[in-house]
Every structure is written in C-alpha cells, then in structure tokens.
Design a protein around this motif. Structure first.
Motif, mmCIF file in Angstrom:
data_model
loop_
_atom_site.group_PDB
_atom_site.id
_atom_site.type_symbol
_atom_site.label_atom_id
_atom_site.label_comp_id
_atom_site.label_asym_id
_atom_site.label_seq_id
_atom_site.Cartn_x
_atom_site.Cartn_y
_atom_site.Cartn_z
ATOM 1 N N TYR A 10 55.138 9.246 76.023
ATOM 2 C CA TYR A 10 55.965 9.881 75.001
ATOM 3 C C TYR A 10 55.082 10.548 73.958
ATOM 4 O O TYR A 10 55.274 11.704 73.588
ATOM 5 C CB TYR A 10 56.867 8.853 74.308
ATOM 6 C CG TYR A 10 57.913 8.215 75.182
ATOM 7 C CD1 TYR A 10 58.765 8.991 75.967
ATOM 8 C CD2 TYR A 10 58.080 6.837 75.212
ATOM 9 C CE1 TYR A 10 59.739 8.391 76.770
ATOM 10 C CE2 TYR A 10 59.049 6.235 75.994
ATOM 11 C CZ TYR A 10 59.877 7.012 76.776
ATOM 12 O OH TYR A 10 60.838 6.428 77.560
ATOM 13 N N GLN A 11 54.106 9.814 73.460
ATOM 14 C CA GLN A 11 53.230 10.332 72.419
ATOM 15 C C GLN A 11 52.310 11.427 72.945
ATOM 16 O O GLN A 11 52.038 12.413 72.251
ATOM 17 C CB GLN A 11 52.408 9.193 71.818
ATOM 18 C CG GLN A 11 53.239 8.150 71.096
ATOM 19 C CD GLN A 11 52.403 7.009 70.559
ATOM 20 O OE1 GLN A 11 51.329 6.708 71.085
ATOM 21 N NE2 GLN A 11 52.878 6.360 69.521
ATOM 22 N N ASP A 22 44.860 18.353 80.819
ATOM 23 C CA ASP A 22 44.156 17.611 79.776
ATOM 24 C C ASP A 22 43.664 16.302 80.391
ATOM 25 O O ASP A 22 44.458 15.448 80.781
ATOM 26 C CB ASP A 22 45.096 17.334 78.596
ATOM 27 C CG ASP A 22 44.345 16.852 77.363
ATOM 28 O OD1 ASP A 22 43.266 16.250 77.523
ATOM 29 O OD2 ASP A 22 44.842 17.069 76.240
ATOM 30 N N ARG A 23 42.341 16.155 80.481
ATOM 31 C CA ARG A 23 41.755 15.024 81.192
ATOM 32 C C ARG A 23 41.458 13.839 80.269
ATOM 33 O O ARG A 23 40.936 12.820 80.716
ATOM 34 C CB ARG A 23 40.463 15.465 81.899
ATOM 35 C CG ARG A 23 40.731 16.506 82.980
ATOM 36 C CD ARG A 23 39.462 16.930 83.691
ATOM 37 N NE ARG A 23 38.745 15.839 84.318
ATOM 38 C CZ ARG A 23 39.064 15.293 85.484
ATOM 39 N NH1 ARG A 23 40.129 15.725 86.149
ATOM 40 N NH2 ARG A 23 38.342 14.309 85.990
ATOM 41 N N ARG A 24 41.812 13.934 79.011
ATOM 42 C CA ARG A 24 41.451 12.892 78.055
ATOM 43 C C ARG A 24 42.405 11.701 77.987
ATOM 44 O O ARG A 24 41.966 10.581 77.708
ATOM 45 C CB ARG A 24 41.280 13.512 76.672
ATOM 46 C CG ARG A 24 40.146 14.536 76.605
ATOM 47 C CD ARG A 24 40.182 15.309 75.300
ATOM 48 N NE ARG A 24 41.397 16.102 75.176
ATOM 49 C CZ ARG A 24 41.774 16.718 74.072
ATOM 50 N NH1 ARG A 24 41.034 16.638 72.977
ATOM 51 N NH2 ARG A 24 42.884 17.447 74.045
ATOM 52 N N PRO A 25 43.724 11.873 78.195
ATOM 53 C CA PRO A 25 44.604 10.702 78.119
ATOM 54 C C PRO A 25 44.169 9.620 79.105
ATOM 55 O O PRO A 25 43.745 9.914 80.230
ATOM 56 C CB PRO A 25 45.978 11.263 78.498
ATOM 57 C CG PRO A 25 45.907 12.703 78.115
ATOM 58 C CD PRO A 25 44.497 13.113 78.439
ATOM 59 N N ASN A 26 44.272 8.364 78.660
ATOM 60 C CA ASN A 26 43.853 7.292 79.555
ATOM 61 C C ASN A 26 45.037 6.524 80.116
ATOM 62 O O ASN A 26 46.191 6.762 79.770
ATOM 63 C CB ASN A 26 42.803 6.386 78.887
ATOM 64 C CG ASN A 26 43.360 5.383 77.887
ATOM 65 O OD1 ASN A 26 44.451 4.844 78.025
ATOM 66 N ND2 ASN A 26 42.572 5.117 76.857
ATOM 67 N N VAL A 32 46.234 9.366 70.029
ATOM 68 C CA VAL A 32 47.412 8.924 70.783
ATOM 69 C C VAL A 32 47.176 8.943 72.298
ATOM 70 O O VAL A 32 48.125 8.769 73.068
ATOM 71 C CB VAL A 32 48.657 9.778 70.433
ATOM 72 C CG1 VAL A 32 48.980 9.654 68.954
ATOM 73 C CG2 VAL A 32 48.467 11.233 70.830
ATOM 74 N N TYR A 33 45.942 9.141 72.714
ATOM 75 C CA TYR A 33 45.650 9.251 74.136
ATOM 76 C C TYR A 33 45.265 7.920 74.789
ATOM 77 O O TYR A 33 44.793 7.896 75.916
ATOM 78 C CB TYR A 33 44.552 10.295 74.367
ATOM 79 C CG TYR A 33 45.063 11.727 74.409
ATOM 80 C CD1 TYR A 33 46.365 12.048 74.062
ATOM 81 C CD2 TYR A 33 44.230 12.761 74.811
ATOM 82 C CE1 TYR A 33 46.828 13.354 74.110
ATOM 83 C CE2 TYR A 33 44.676 14.079 74.867
ATOM 84 C CZ TYR A 33 45.977 14.371 74.516
ATOM 85 O OH TYR A 33 46.431 15.671 74.566
ATOM 86 N N GLY A 34 45.496 6.832 74.084
ATOM 87 C CA GLY A 34 45.247 5.519 74.650
ATOM 88 C C GLY A 34 44.098 4.804 73.974
ATOM 89 O O GLY A 34 43.101 5.435 73.620
#
Length: 337
Positions: free
Chosen positions: A322-323, A312-316, A263-265
C-alpha cells in the motif's frame, strides 16, 4: 441458502512490519457474496497493538473478497481497520493512499521457506554449496522435494481466488522463491499481494514450515537478500512518455530518494549495499537493463519512444505494498506532463 465461511483478514498494529491476522465468521447467502453483502465485524484491538484494554473495540470493514478453494463455501475477505467512531485506524495503511485504476503495478515478491530455524535445504550446521545452481533450478539437490510442492499449491489456490499471478520461480539462494502479481490500481495490486502472502503463510502451516520475509535473513553473508521489485506504469507513461518526461521523472525520484526508502521496507540497509545487483541505499541511479540501478529501464521502454513500464528495484520483501504504490504515485504526480 448455504452457510459461507468468511475469513476476515487484516493487518495489525505492529511496527515496523504489520502482521496478518484473521478469524472466521459464518453467514448464510444464496450465492458467493460480494463486498457489499459482507457486514462489518469487530475484534479486540488490545490483542493486536491497535487499542488499549480499556477501550479495545476495533472494526473490520471488508474491501475485497476472494473465493477460498481450500474450504467448502470459503471466502477470503480483505479488510481495513477502523476505530469505533468510524474513522480509519492509525494502522490502516490502505484507507488514505493515492490510487489510480490507470496506474498499473507488478510486484515481484521474494521470500524464504524456513524449517527448524534455517532456510529449507540448508544443512543443520554451516551452508550448502554456494549460490549459482538454485536460481530457476531444477532437481532435488537444487530445490528439494517440499518447496516446489508448496509453491505449486500456493499458485493454484491463488488462481482459484482470482489473484492475478504472472509467474513463479526458484530464486538465487537455496530455499528462496518468488511469485509475481500484477494489478491495476494501488489498492487492487496491494490487496492481492497481502492476500497471496496470507494464503502462503496459511498453506505452510500444514507442512511445518515458516515463510521468512525479512530482506536479509542470513545477515552479512554473500547469500542473497529478498526484494519486492515494483514494476509500474501510468497511462501517460504507456501512451505518451518521451525522453524529456522520463528524465524529469527520474530527477524527481532522485529528489525523493529517502522518502521512498522510508516506506520500502525495514532493514533495507542490510540489502541495499551496492553489491549483489543493488544500488547503495543512500544513492539513486537509473540504467537501461541495469539490475544494479535503483530504477531499471527495460530495453523495450527506450525502443518504444521512452514509453511503457519501469522497475523500482529498491522495495524489499517486507515492504507494505500500500505504502510503496502510493509513494511511487505521489512522486509521479509531482512531475509536470
């Protein structure tokens, strides 16, 4: 009474990335309306991949409202999408997420400004000078003439709207920028990111410029990708913390690594390569002030007795906040205090 221009904003049914949609309704009010004052409104879901043509009615339910300083008596209305029977639509990523007003989130939204199919400031053929002077850069050769104007104007519109910006800066690649937004609660923080994205997209229309949120728009090159680092804390992390709790939390993050990545993109495999201050997509690590780790632990966190916030450096940059916020909270909830 005054006639207010209500811009209803929602997320469509496109996958893997929702698109922002909006339309204007005019209503009379004695003063700036609250969410409770705003009516539900219908739209054609068959045109947004949210309904078949034979049963196309979908419903917009206002969930947040912000002043719009670009219009006389303007309001930006963030909405959730519901089915005609009153149930949340399958594309409604907000309605059922975990939320906690004591969970604080700070999102660092990176993006590129694009013109004529290439990042703003790139030559018609080839590339500009290598990365180095562009991050937090100053001067025409580093940031150009239009970009900063857009970024500053976007900041002012967001501040007028009450969106809680905490910073802006030019990023590592030419034509790349970042804004940071802080909010208390998953829904509050994520609403503000989506509305800030909307404001930026709409602002860029008058400049003939597009906003590119893809996490690696320049493909397999040494040019930076774009992230949306998620800084987070809970009341327990801020007030109690402790090394044992932190280590248990990191163990749970590692256990749930692929659930987070999901869910991180999209296309994060292009960005999370293990190079350019990223951890590989299939690995998890944490480190003190380590920008190559999955979770960066600020020096202050350890000094304060393993209390405070984590990054957290992983979301793009294309991630759905929201997720993202909900997935982080779910992992935290699985750790005994």
């Amino acid at each position: 009474m005054a006639k207010y221009k209500l811009e209803y904003i929602w997320l469509d049914g496109y996958e893997p990335v929702r698109n922002l949609r909006s339309k204007t309704q005019l209503k009379d009010y004695d003063s700036f309306p609250t969410v409770a004052d705003l009516p539900d409104w219908g739209f054609d879901g068959s045109s947004t991949k949210q309904a078949p043509g034979g049963s196309s009615d979908c419903v917009l339910k206002p969930v947040a409202v912000y002043p719009d300083s670009t219009r006389k008596n303007g309001a930006l209305v963030m909405c959730e999408v519901y089915n005609a029977d009153g149930t949340p639509h399958a594309s409604n990523d907000r309605a059922t997420i975990l939320d906690d007003p004591d969970a604080w989130f700070g999102f660092e939204q990176e993006y590129f400004l694009y013109q004529d199919g290439r990042p703003l400031g790139f030559p018609e053929n080839g590339y500009p000078a290598p990365q180095g002077p562009y991050y937090t850069g100053v001067g025409f050769k580093n940031v150009g003439d239009i970009a900063r104007q857009i970024v500053e104007e976007h900041l002012d519109i967001c501040l007028d709207a009450g969106i809680n910006h905490e910073g802006i800066n030019a990023e590592v690649a030419k034509g790349q920028w970042e804004f940071q937004i802080f909010g208390k609660g998953s829904k509050v923080a994520a609403d503000q990111i989506w509305v800030a994205r909307y404001i930026l997209n709409r602002l860029c229309e008058k400049y003939g410029i597009d906003v590119e949120y893809h996490c690696k728009p320049l493909g397999a090159t040494d040019w930076n990708g774009s992230g949306m680092h998620a800084n987070f804390s809970t009341k327990h992390l801020r007030e109690v913390g402790g090394e044992a709790y932190f280590l248990a939390l990191m163990a749970q993050f590692e256990k749930n690594c692929m659930e987070h990545i999901a869910v991180y993109g999209p296309d994060n495999h292009m960005r999370l390569t293990g190079l350019h201050e990223t951890q590989s997509i299939d690995k998890f690590s944490w480190g003190i002030a380590d920008r190559g780790a999955s979770i960066r632990v600020p020096h202050s966190f350890k000094k304060n007795g393993w209390k405070g916030y984590l990054e957290d450096r992983r979301p793009n940059s294309q991630g759905n906040p929201y997720q993202i916020a909900s997935r982080i909270l779910k992992t935290i909830s699985e750790v005994a205090k």
